[in-house]
Design an enzyme around this catalytic site. Structure first.
Site, PDB file in Angstrom:
ATOM      1  N   ILE A 205       0.832  -1.205   0.000  1.00  0.00           N
ATOM      2  CA  ILE A 205       0.000   0.000   0.000  1.00  0.00           C
ATOM      3  C   ILE A 205       0.866   1.253   0.000  1.00  0.00           C
ATOM      4  O   ILE A 205       0.363   2.362  -0.145  1.00  0.00           O
ATOM      5  CB  ILE A 205      -0.978   0.008   1.191  1.00  0.00           C
ATOM      6  CG1 ILE A 205      -0.241  -0.158   2.509  1.00  0.00           C
ATOM      7  CG2 ILE A 205      -2.011  -1.098   1.040  1.00  0.00           C
ATOM      8  CD1 ILE A 205       0.133   1.099   3.185  1.00  0.00           C
ATOM      9  N   ALA A 206       2.174   1.087   0.170  1.00  0.00           N
ATOM     10  CA  ALA A 206       3.104   2.210   0.110  1.00  0.00           C
ATOM     11  C   ALA A 206       4.483   1.669  -0.225  1.00  0.00           C
ATOM     12  O   ALA A 206       4.854   0.585   0.216  1.00  0.00           O
ATOM     13  CB  ALA A 206       3.134   2.965   1.432  1.00  0.00           C
ATOM     14  N   ALA A 207       5.239   2.421  -1.025  1.00  0.00           N
ATOM     15  CA  ALA A 207       6.589   2.012  -1.386  1.00  0.00           C
ATOM     16  C   ALA A 207       7.529   3.194  -1.209  1.00  0.00           C
ATOM     17  O   ALA A 207       7.150   4.343  -1.429  1.00  0.00           O
ATOM     18  CB  ALA A 207       6.641   1.519  -2.831  1.00  0.00           C
ATOM     19  N   ALA A 208       8.741   2.914  -0.796  1.00  0.00           N
ATOM     20  CA  ALA A 208       9.735   3.955  -0.593  1.00  0.00           C
ATOM     21  C   ALA A 208      11.093   3.433  -1.019  1.00  0.00           C
ATOM     22  O   ALA A 208      11.216   2.314  -1.527  1.00  0.00           O
ATOM     23  CB  ALA A 208       9.745   4.405   0.866  1.00  0.00           C
ATOM     24  N   SER A 209      12.130   4.235  -0.817  1.00  0.00           N
ATOM     25  CA  SER A 209      13.448   3.867  -1.312  1.00  0.00           C
ATOM     26  C   SER A 209      14.018   2.651  -0.602  1.00  0.00           C
ATOM     27  O   SER A 209      14.710   1.839  -1.206  1.00  0.00           O
ATOM     28  CB  SER A 209      14.413   5.042  -1.167  1.00  0.00           C
ATOM     29  OG  SER A 209      14.513   5.431   0.186  1.00  0.00           O
ATOM     30  N   VAL A 213       5.382  -1.266   2.283  1.00  0.00           N
ATOM     31  CA  VAL A 213       4.495  -1.550   3.412  1.00  0.00           C
ATOM     32  C   VAL A 213       3.265  -2.326   2.956  1.00  0.00           C
ATOM     33  O   VAL A 213       2.666  -2.023   1.918  1.00  0.00           O
ATOM     34  CB  VAL A 213       4.060  -0.236   4.099  1.00  0.00           C
ATOM     35  CG1 VAL A 213       3.053  -0.499   5.209  1.00  0.00           C
ATOM     36  CG2 VAL A 213       5.272   0.489   4.660  1.00  0.00           C
ATOM     37  N   LYS A 228       6.252  -3.394   7.384  1.00  0.00           N
ATOM     38  CA  LYS A 228       7.234  -2.804   6.477  1.00  0.00           C
ATOM     39  C   LYS A 228       8.340  -3.820   6.214  1.00  0.00           C
ATOM     40  O   LYS A 228       8.920  -4.374   7.142  1.00  0.00           O
ATOM     41  CB  LYS A 228       7.819  -1.524   7.075  1.00  0.00           C
ATOM     42  CG  LYS A 228       8.804  -0.826   6.137  1.00  0.00           C
ATOM     43  CD  LYS A 228       9.032   0.626   6.506  1.00  0.00           C
ATOM     44  CE  LYS A 228       9.863   0.773   7.757  1.00  0.00           C
ATOM     45  NZ  LYS A 228      10.203   2.188   8.030  1.00  0.00           N
ATOM     46  N   ASP A 362      12.510  13.638   9.819  1.00  0.00           N
ATOM     47  CA  ASP A 362      11.962  13.540   8.463  1.00  0.00           C
ATOM     48  C   ASP A 362      10.465  13.842   8.484  1.00  0.00           C
ATOM     49  O   ASP A 362       9.640  12.991   8.132  1.00  0.00           O
ATOM     50  CB  ASP A 362      12.219  12.134   7.908  1.00  0.00           C
ATOM     51  CG  ASP A 362      12.007  12.059   6.400  1.00  0.00           C
ATOM     52  OD1 ASP A 362      11.994  13.118   5.745  1.00  0.00           O
ATOM     53  OD2 ASP A 362      11.837  10.941   5.878  1.00  0.00           O
TER      54      ASP A 362
END
Length: 694
Positions: A205-209, A213, A228, A362
């Site tokens: 449902i979420a992606a980052a570097s 997640v 995560k 952050d």
């Protein structure tokens, strides 16, 4: 973890049954909407199938679960320049290939800068080049995305245009295979995924570097959580990049004179922070500490960690339903106000930065959620930082010096803030500060735009040999982000106006000697007490929810009546004489003015010039002083927690020899001034009263 791109479409889920694999279903009407998940987890250490959910009230069990999580993360990578040099120094082909890729990307950018410089368009094209650099960093991958975000907080290294563009970098890299993610979960937690979760979303449902997640439900409790999972091969990728970047740092330190900052030290500090983000157990511990320090306020939410489902590469945390703080329409549709949430964020940020010194490094919109209950939820605790204790007080003092336009003191503050080495002469910096702040401070605090202030200060920092500490750069970024969010809802919002009540409260109540001296410096000028400043501080301080009338001015009173307060006592005696005289003369003037006219002519031996030997201007100033003192007392006495008993310590001290001496000097001074006025009145020549006489 940095910004999460949240999916608003319907969410499929895996129904997991032990030993029977996956069956995919889509819950009817199940939509994620503008919400996000935060996950922190604690891995199992022994690999045996045990009940994983820990009772919240069972502290011992929770500590044991955390210990097992730490054991699972025992082999987590730690940044070591020596180890990276040994590892990649023996892989010249791999290093050369990546070096070529980086050099082609950054070399083309450097060539464009060189052309701009030769054509005289360097300043005009700053924005254009900043956008170009942002795209290059995104294409080069996770390390450079993180590097760009780090540079966005460094006004000593980058011009304002670059700071703004790099701050927009989003960790929106492509997702990796779900099968790899599920395999990582099973390997890290030592159990089949169907034994851990009753359902889990089939895609992130979420992606980052650094990872992505999933939304899941725990098998043993049904609790909805966010999981995560770290991106495969991420350590290898960033390890090689930091090895190469560090080599570039050596070159810059040796040959590029225009950059005065120690680039190697910056790279090492940044790399250590990124490597810490790779250890999800550390992130869980960061979240726990953050919750302990700041979630005592009812409007702050920090998700709980599930240690038995956490490891170095898997983090499981309580799912948080909420809306990203930059989605104004979605927030207002729930009956919430963006400005209220931003103000909550500002107050919490100030506590982080200046009270405990442990803060979220952050704070972009993806990491701040508005919950349906109106709370502000903080997410993603991979990157944290700390403000040194001395610097916390120095920052508040710096604000005082700014308000007083004491630019010499502001320049000296940079020593305490660790901006400059003590052997650097600050005298050339003072004119630059004066030129900028004299113009900026023509506005009131409530009118001053924080971003304008930061941009102007950034230009000063960029032109002189400053070495901005990471904590201070992150402070500026944090408050700038919050002001930017508020401006969506109210173009007239000013973060300094929202912050000032906190600073006022700290100045009035904090016993720290540095802040106590800063308060005295603010209140006294040229031997005179500035009652208007005290009144302003009390008005602003009362806006802070934690303001205590009982604590207000106590630090100054303790110094005043202490062994080291002789200089302050002398100033206070003079002011006490003025105030007492103002109250007495004001009472006389009130009595005179309220008396019938025929009585007025008979007062003071029938002197028709009035009851007091004082000019109209002096009388107006005296009455204003008296009224101001009464207003200040009203502000204190009308505070919610005001207790007349707070005066008892003062009365007790006044009964002691030093206190009686202080009181005697005040009484003596008042008596002398009133006697002089009375004598002057008696010696005046009577004149015919006029309607304008007092």
């Amino acid at each position: 973890m940095a910004a999460m791109n949240l999916v608003s479409a319907g969410v499929h889920s895996f129904n997991l049954k032990a030993g029977k694999g996956f069956s995919i279903s889509k819950p009817k009407g199940c939509k994620l909407g503008p919400r996000a998940a935060l996950v922190e987890a604690g891995p199992r250490g022994d690999g045996s199938p045990v009940a994983l959910q820990v009772s919240r009230g069972d502290l011992a069990a929770d500590l044991q679960a955390e210990a097992r999580a730490m054991a699972r993360a025992a082999n987590a990578s730690v940044y070591s320049p020596e180890l990276l040099a040994n590892k990649y120094g023996s892989r010249p082909v791999q290093a050369a290939k990546r070096t070529l890729e980086i050099l082609v990307a950054l070399g083309s950018f450097a060539l464009q800068l060189l052309v701009d410089q030769r054509n005289g368009t360097l300043d005009r094209n700053k924005r254009k080049r900043a956008i170009k650099l942002k795209g290059i960093f995104t294409r080069l991958g996770p390390t450079f995305v993180k590097l760009g975000q780090g540079l966005s907080t460094r006004p000593d290294l980058c011009p304002p245009e670059y700071l703004e563009e790099l701050a927009e970098l989003q960790d929106a890299l492509p997702t990796f295979a779900d099968a790899d993610a599920f395999s990582c979960i099973e390997t890290e937690l030592g159990m089949p995924i169907e034994s851990l979760f009753s359902s889990i979303s089939p895609s992130p449902i979420a992606a980052a570097s650094l990872g992505q997640v999933y939304k899941a439900q725990l098998m043993y409790s049904g609790q909805t959580v966010a999981v995560k999972v770290q991106r495969p091969g991420i350590e290898e990728a960033i390890g090689l990049d930091f090895y190469l970047i560090r080599g570039l740092g050596f070159f810059i330190n040796k040959y590029v004179d225009i950059i005065t900052t120690d680039v190697i030290a910056l790279i090492d500090e940044f790399a250590r922070r990124v490597y810490q983000e790779l250890n999800y157990v550390q992130e869980g511990q960061n979240a726990r500490k953050f919750k302990k320090l700041y979630a005592d306020k009812e409007d702050i939410l920090v998700p709980d960690i599930y240690w038995n489902y956490t490891s170095g590469k898997v983090l499981t945390m309580e799912w948080v339903n909420g809306v990203k703080l930059n989605q104004q329409a979605a927030i207002e549709s729930q009956g919430l106000k963006v400005l209220d949430l931003v103000t909550t964020g500002i107050q919490c940020s100030l506590r982080q930065l200046l009270e405990y010194g442990y803060f979220h490094a952050d704070p972009h919109p993806g990491n701040l959620l508005a919950t349906p209950e109106g709370k502000l939820a903080f997410l993603d605790f991979g990157m944290m930082s700390e403000t040194p204790e001395d610097a916390r007080s120095a920052i508040v003092g710096h604000v005082v010096h700014m308000v007083n336009r004491d630019y010499e003191a502001m320049a000296r503050d940079y020593y305490a803030l660790d901006f400059l080495s003590t052997d650097v002469d600050v005298s050339p910096i003072v004119p630059a500060l004066r030129d900028f702040f004299d113009d900026a401070l023509n506005y009131t605090v409530s009118e001053l735009n924080f971003k304008t202030l930061v941009d102007g200060l950034g230009n000063v920092l960029y032109q002189y040999p400053f070495n901005v500490p990471a904590y201070y750069a992150l402070i500026l970024r944090s408050l700038t982000v919050l002001e930017g969010l508020a401006l969506y809802a109210d173009p007239n919002f000013k973060v300094l106006a929202a912050s000032y009540p906190y600073f006022a409260k700290r100045l009035l109540t904090d016993p720290n000697p540095y802040l106590r001296d800063a308060l005295i410096e603010l209140l006294f000028k040229d031997g005179r007490f500035r009652w208007n400043r005290l009144e302003d501080l009390l008005i602003e301080g009362r806006k802070d929810r934690d303001f205590s009338a009982k604590d207000a001015l106590q630090p100054v009173l303790r110094l005043l009546l202490g062994p080291d307060g002789e200089e302050l006592r002398n100033l206070t005696i003079k002011e006490a004489v003025r105030v007492t005289e103002a109250i007495v003369l004001g009472s006389v003037a009130d009595t005179y003015n309220s008396a019938p006219s025929f009585i007025q002519t008979l007062m003071i031996n029938g002197n028709g010039n009035g009851a007091l030997a004082i000019s109209t201007a002096d009388l107006e100033a005296t009455m204003e002083l008296r009224n101001q003192v009464f207003r200040i007392w009203g502000l204190l006495s009308s505070s919610e927690n005001f207790d007349p008993a707070l005066l008892q310590p003062i009365l007790q001290v006044l009964q002691q020899p030093e206190g009686r001496s202080l009181g005697g000097r005040v009484v003596g001074g008042v008596t002398q001034r009133l006697a002089a006025r009375l004598l002057q009145q008696l010696l005046r020549t009577p004149t015919v009263p006029t309607s304008s006489s007092l």
